[in-house]
Design an enzyme around this catalytic site. Structure first.
Site, PDB file in Angstrom:
ATOM      1  N   ILE A 116      13.902   7.312  18.008  1.00 33.76           N
ATOM      2  CA  ILE A 116      12.820   6.507  17.432  1.00 33.76           C
ATOM      3  C   ILE A 116      11.458   7.107  17.738  1.00 33.76           C
ATOM      4  O   ILE A 116      10.434   6.557  17.375  1.00 33.76           O
ATOM      5  CB  ILE A 116      12.856   5.046  17.918  1.00 33.76           C
ATOM      6  CG1 ILE A 116      12.997   4.994  19.436  1.00 33.76           C
ATOM      7  CG2 ILE A 116      13.957   4.271  17.220  1.00 33.76           C
ATOM      8  CD1 ILE A 116      12.890   3.601  20.008  1.00 33.76           C
ATOM      9  N   GLY A 117      11.445   8.232  18.402  1.00 35.81           N
ATOM     10  CA  GLY A 117      10.137   8.828  18.675  1.00 35.81           C
ATOM     11  C   GLY A 117      10.276  10.020  19.586  1.00 35.81           C
ATOM     12  O   GLY A 117      11.268  10.158  20.303  1.00 35.81           O
ATOM     13  N   THR A 118       9.295  10.900  19.513  1.00 33.49           N
ATOM     14  CA  THR A 118       9.287  12.039  20.411  1.00 33.49           C
ATOM     15  C   THR A 118       7.956  12.038  21.129  1.00 33.49           C
ATOM     16  O   THR A 118       6.905  12.104  20.499  1.00 33.49           O
ATOM     17  CB  THR A 118       9.463  13.344  19.610  1.00 33.49           C
ATOM     18  OG1 THR A 118      10.630  13.187  18.814  1.00 33.49           O
ATOM     19  CG2 THR A 118       9.637  14.526  20.520  1.00 33.49           C
ATOM     20  N   GLY A 119       8.017  11.887  22.447  1.00 30.61           N
ATOM     21  CA  GLY A 119       6.790  11.842  23.234  1.00 30.61           C
ATOM     22  C   GLY A 119       6.459  13.215  23.758  1.00 30.61           C
ATOM     23  O   GLY A 119       7.086  14.202  23.385  1.00 30.61           O
ATOM     24  N   GLY A 169       9.672  14.251  26.027  1.00 32.97           N
ATOM     25  CA  GLY A 169      11.070  14.013  25.700  1.00 32.97           C
ATOM     26  C   GLY A 169      11.201  13.112  24.497  1.00 32.97           C
ATOM     27  O   GLY A 169      10.211  12.622  23.964  1.00 32.97           O
ATOM     28  N   VAL A 205      12.783   9.665  22.490  1.00 33.73           N
ATOM     29  CA  VAL A 205      13.159   8.285  22.820  1.00 33.73           C
ATOM     30  C   VAL A 205      14.204   7.800  21.821  1.00 33.73           C
ATOM     31  O   VAL A 205      14.060   8.004  20.619  1.00 33.73           O
ATOM     32  CB  VAL A 205      11.930   7.365  22.796  1.00 33.73           C
ATOM     33  CG1 VAL A 205      12.313   5.964  23.214  1.00 33.73           C
ATOM     34  CG2 VAL A 205      10.841   7.908  23.690  1.00 33.73           C
ATOM     35  N   LYS A 237      14.755   7.294  27.168  1.00 35.07           N
ATOM     36  CA  LYS A 237      13.944   8.509  27.006  1.00 35.07           C
ATOM     37  C   LYS A 237      14.677   9.658  27.658  1.00 35.07           C
ATOM     38  O   LYS A 237      14.983   9.621  28.849  1.00 35.07           O
ATOM     39  CB  LYS A 237      12.584   8.318  27.660  1.00 35.07           C
ATOM     40  CG  LYS A 237      11.723   9.573  27.577  1.00 35.07           C
ATOM     41  CD  LYS A 237      10.262   9.219  27.540  1.00 35.07           C
ATOM     42  CE  LYS A 237       9.567   9.623  28.822  1.00 35.07           C
ATOM     43  NZ  LYS A 237       8.183   9.198  28.860  1.00 35.07           N
ATOM     44  N   ASP A 262      -3.462   8.905  30.162  1.00 32.96           N
ATOM     45  CA  ASP A 262      -3.161   9.163  28.751  1.00 32.96           C
ATOM     46  C   ASP A 262      -3.093   7.845  27.982  1.00 32.96           C
ATOM     47  O   ASP A 262      -2.151   7.603  27.241  1.00 32.96           O
ATOM     48  CB  ASP A 262      -1.857   9.961  28.633  1.00 32.96           C
ATOM     49  CG  ASP A 262      -1.658  10.512  27.212  1.00 32.96           C
ATOM     50  OD1 ASP A 262      -2.623  10.457  26.418  1.00 32.96           O
ATOM     51  OD2 ASP A 262      -0.555  10.973  26.905  1.00 32.96           O
TER      52      ASP A 262
END
Ligand SMILES: *[C@@H]1O[C@H](CO)[C@@H](O)[C@H](O)[C@H]1NC(C)=O
Ligand SMILES: *[C@@H]1O[C@H](CO)[C@@H](O)[C@H](O)[C@H]1NC(C)=O
Ligand SMILES: *[C@@H]1O[C@H](CO)[C@@H](O)[C@H](O)[C@H]1NC(C)=O
Ligand SMILES: *[C@@H]1O[C@H](CO)[C@@H](O)[C@H](O)[C@H]1NC(C)=O
Length: 785
Positions: free
Chosen positions: A494-497, A500, A502, A516, A616
């Site tokens: 559902i996402g890339t931070g 890493g 997620v 994550k 951040d």
């Protein structure tokens, strides 16, 4: 380089200007169309004539019957002028052509960055109600007229960045209400008059970049309210008067680039002081001890002086001191580098000294390090870039390229390298196991303490190379996670931070969690590995309604993952980006999100010692649950970040949210989070990243009449009166947090408290409130910020 730091305001301006270019958009500053002609208040003829005859405004474009509606003119209800600001687009104007004696009600004369030429006429003294006089960034010359002394109500006198000459007139001491005096960047000379000590309300005194001589008057110790004192880039001599160091409100003391002498070893600086810059002077003697000499200091710059002796005093009791940044470049410091320095510093510049001995391994933790041009020897610790050790003839390397480039010796014994390699493999695992053990002990302790039936169940599995720790009252098993995500299939991503990807994982109990994961190759990069551990370390200490909950983590061969509570609505950024979701996020919810985020940051900054700095904060790191309640996430860069040292210029944070001072100082403090919070708060009101507003804040022509209602997210209906009050409060807070000078940003604690108090109605028309009004000191006072 030098200019870069000492031109404090100039620099900030440049930095922001740089950001404007990056963002590529510039606010259109057209005069806002005059509202439908309300019955215009009748200006006294003398005031109207003075304005019409001044030549400051281009009359061919303006309605001469309604001067009060002009850009740059403010009137009171009786129709008398109270504020005059820089008019648009008339170059080369002079103060002398404006008949100042007629403005009996003028409170603000702010003509900054407007190309003003000539001198300040003596009739400036005929403005009995003036509280703010700002003529900075012009081409004014001549002496500062003594008639300024008649402006007894004056609170701010800002004449910086002009060409004024001569001494500071003694008469200024009559300005008893002055809180802000800025005469920097001129060619003023003579001594700093001791009579300045009569200005007891003074909070800010900037006299830098002039030609002042003689000693720093000890009388300044009477300025009990002083927060910032900047006397840098003059020709001052003598010693620092000891009582001055102990002013109880003083936050920043900047005396760099003078001829100041003496030792600072016996000076005791006040508990409020966080920034001390004494660089480029003639200070001698040995180093002071942080805990006794400056207990609250965060930045110390004594570069380019005559200090000698060892670094020992800096490491005495250091773990408890908030000091994170030390510059000692170009002195005569000798002896070894104490191991402890690496444990608490983010920035350390010891270049051009006489240091000896080997480089302690702990130096790897220092974010920004310079040890070049000393007499250090021995191998370079793994993870430290060779470039930080240039000019140390005794240092050895096995990297042929660097041996050639920097003329290092070759590390002869192969054994060393092998041992180092083993250490590199074994040490992280060891640290990790110890940490995990401590965590386990801590969690068990929590379980015993809470007799609650929802007490967390903790289980540690350690079979073979799998190691998991849970801090969760349902059950999660490693296999459940693998099954639920089909071994981390992209479909569940559902996402890339930054550190890493997620995944969304639905457990057999139908509970949904977010996972994550760091990939194998990422886990081998020290930066990612570090960030993972960091996140675990920080998050296990934090328990707050508005901070994302960590359910557990797993370490499996070279795969690591963290398990969080799942936030259904995703990030604030994605919600604001999507028109449908953005409309669901009504004004009440938006105000709530800003408040929740403020409370969480206040908790991080003020309920921990040392405080936890997130570093951040951005709209992508504020997550929303199904009730639209916010939680701060992504602690990968929080607090002590040590990263791949081959990228020394990387600043943690997201472009567009980074505080301007980080671009040139690397000083990480809570105030950087405060700035980023300001951006997020404004973004929540505006509906997208407020680039244009941020850039116009810095340009000389902020002074435009844009109203708050014009910038609010137009996808939502105009707020009702009761919500508008709340929105105004959020906006005042946001602009206060966005102050370019970290000194003047509020703390998160005061922001959080301000959001908890009941609002008393303001007696100004809220729908017409302009951005400029929102930034005024008066409204900040109203909120106790
Ligand atoms: C420290 O002082 C030196 C010399 O004046 C200057 O070049 C450097 O930029 C200063 N650093 C900070 C962060 O003030
Ligand atoms: C005033 O405005 C008019 C119309 O925009 C323009 O042609 C003229 O040059 C301006 N005059 C000055 C002195 O700027
Ligand atoms: C300025 O205004 C005052 C009051 O209207 C008047 O007495 C004076 O002559 C004016 N000065 C100039 C230079 O026009
Ligand atoms: C200073 O400020 C106070 C309160 O704001 C006010 O009452 C006083 O008249 C001002 N002027 C002087 C000269 O004290």
């Amino acid at each position: 380089m030098q200019l870069f730091v000492f031109n404090f305001y100039g620099t900030t301006f440049l930095v922001i200007y740089g950001m404007v270019i990056i963002m590529g958009t510039v606010l259109e500053l057209g005069a806002t169309p005059a509202p439908a002609p309300a019955p215009a208040p009748l200006l006294p003829p003398s005031e109207a004539n003075a304005i019409l005859n001044s030549g400051w405004w281009n009359l061919s474009q303006l309605d001469s019957h309604n001067i009060c509606s002009w850009y740059g003119i403010d009137c009171n209800v009786a129709g008398s002028i109270t504020g005059i600001r820089c008019p648009l687009g008339t170059p080369g104007i002079r103060l002398a052509t404006l008949n100042l004696s007629v403005f009996k009600n003028l409170e603000w004369l702010e003509v900054s960055g407007c190309g003003l030429q000539g001198t300040i006429p003596p009739d400036i003294g005929n403005l009995p109600k003036l509280t703010h006089l700002r003529l900075s960034y012009n081409s004014l010359h001549g002496e500062i007229p003594p008639s300024l002394a008649n402006l007894t109500q004056l609170e701010r006198l800002i004449l910086s960045n002009n060409k004024f000459q001569g001494p500071i007139p003694r008469e200024l001491l009559f300005l008893r209400n002055l809180t802000w005096l800025d005469l920097s960047y001129n060619s003023l000379d003579g001594k700093i008059p001791p009579a300045l000590a009569n200005l007891t309300q003074l909070k800010i005194l900037h006299l830098s970049n002039n030609k002042f001589q003689g000693p720093i008057p000890g009388e300044l110790l009477f300025l009990k309210n002083l927060i910032c004192l900047d006397l840098s880039y003059n020709s001052l001599n003598g010693e620092i008067p000891p009582p001055l160091a102990n002013l109880s409100q003083l936050d920043s003391l900047i005396l760099s680039n003078n001829n100041i002498q003496g030792s600072i070893q016996n000076l005791v600086f006040s508990k409020s002081l966080t920034w001390l810059d004494l660089s480029a002077n003639k200070i001698s003697g040995t180093l002071p001890v942080p805990q006794t000499n400056f207990p609250s200091l965060k930045l110390l710059n004594i570069s380019h002086n005559l200090l000698f002796g060892s670094l020992k005093p800096l490491s005495v009791g250091n773990q408890l001191a908030p000091l994170t940044t030390i510059y000692l470049r170009n002195n005569s410091i000798s002896g070894k580098i104490p191991l402890e320095l690496g444990y608490f510093l983010n920035t350390l510049d010891l270049s051009y000294n006489n240091l000896t001995g080997t480089v302690p391994l702990s130096m790897e933790n220092v974010y920004d390090l310079n040890l070049s041009f000393n007499n250090l020897n021995g191998p370079i610790p793994y993870g430290l870039s060779e470039s930080r050790l240039i000019g140390n003839k005794g240092v050895c390397s096995d990297d042929l390229y660097h041996i050639d480039e920097y003329q290092f010796k070759r590390c002869s014994v192969k054994d060393n390298k092998v041992r180092l390699k083993q250490l590199v493999i074994v040490l992280p695992i060891l640290i990790f196991l110890i940490m995990a053990f401590l965590l386990l002990v801590r969690l068990r302790h929590i379980r015993i303490a809470t007799k609650n039936k929802h007490a967390k169940t903790i289980a540690a599995t350690k079979n073979g190379d799998l190691f998991c720790i849970w801090n969760y009252d349902g059950s999660i098993a490693y296999d459940d996670i693998i099954t639920a995500t089909q071994d981390f299939d992209m479909r569940y991503c559902i996402g890339t931070g930054a550190y890493g990807s997620v995944y969304r994982a639905q457990l057999p109990s139908s509970k949904i969690v977010a996972v994550k994961k760091l990939h194998g190759f990422e886990a081998e990069v020290p930066a990612f590995d570090e960030s993972f551990k960091n996140e675990v370390k920080v998050l296990t200490e934090i328990k707050h309604r508005h901070v994302v909950k960590l359910h557990g983590f797993c370490l499996h061969r070279r795969t690591m993952f963290l398990i969080y509570e799942y936030m259904e609505r995703g990030s604030l950024f994605s919600v604001l980006f999507d028109d449908v979701e953005a409309m669901e996020l009504d004004w009440k919810k938006r105000v709530n999100i800003v408040k929740g985020t403020a409370h969480a940051l206040s908790y991080l900054h003020h309920d921990f010692t040392p405080p936890i700095v997130h570093r951040d904060i951005s709209a992508s790191n504020v997550l929303l649950n199904s009730d639209w309640e916010p939680s701060i996430s992504d602690f990968g860069t929080a607090r002590f970040l040590s990263f791949d040292s081959s990228h020394p210029t990387i600043v943690a944070g997201t472009i567009g949210y980074i505080a301007p001072e980080l671009a040139y100082s690397m000083v990480v403090s809570e105030r950087c989070d405060v700035y980023s919070f300001g951006v997020v708060a404004l973004e929540t009101l505006v509906g997208s990243h407020p680039k244009e507003i941020l850039s116009s804040l810095q340009s000389a022509s902020t002074e435009n009449g844009i109203t708050l209602c014009e910038i609010l997210d137009q996808r939502l209906p105009q707020p009702t009166m009761s919500v508008l009050m709340e929105i105004v409060r959020v906006a005042i807070v946001a602009f206060a947090c966005l102050n370019a000078n970290p000194c003047y940003r509020p703390t998160m604690k005061s922001v959080s408290q301000c959001f908890l108090t009941q609002l008393t109605p303001l007696n100004i028309p809220l729908r017409e409130i302009s951005l400029q009004q929102l930034m005024s000191q008066e409204l900040r006072h109203y909120l106790n910020l």
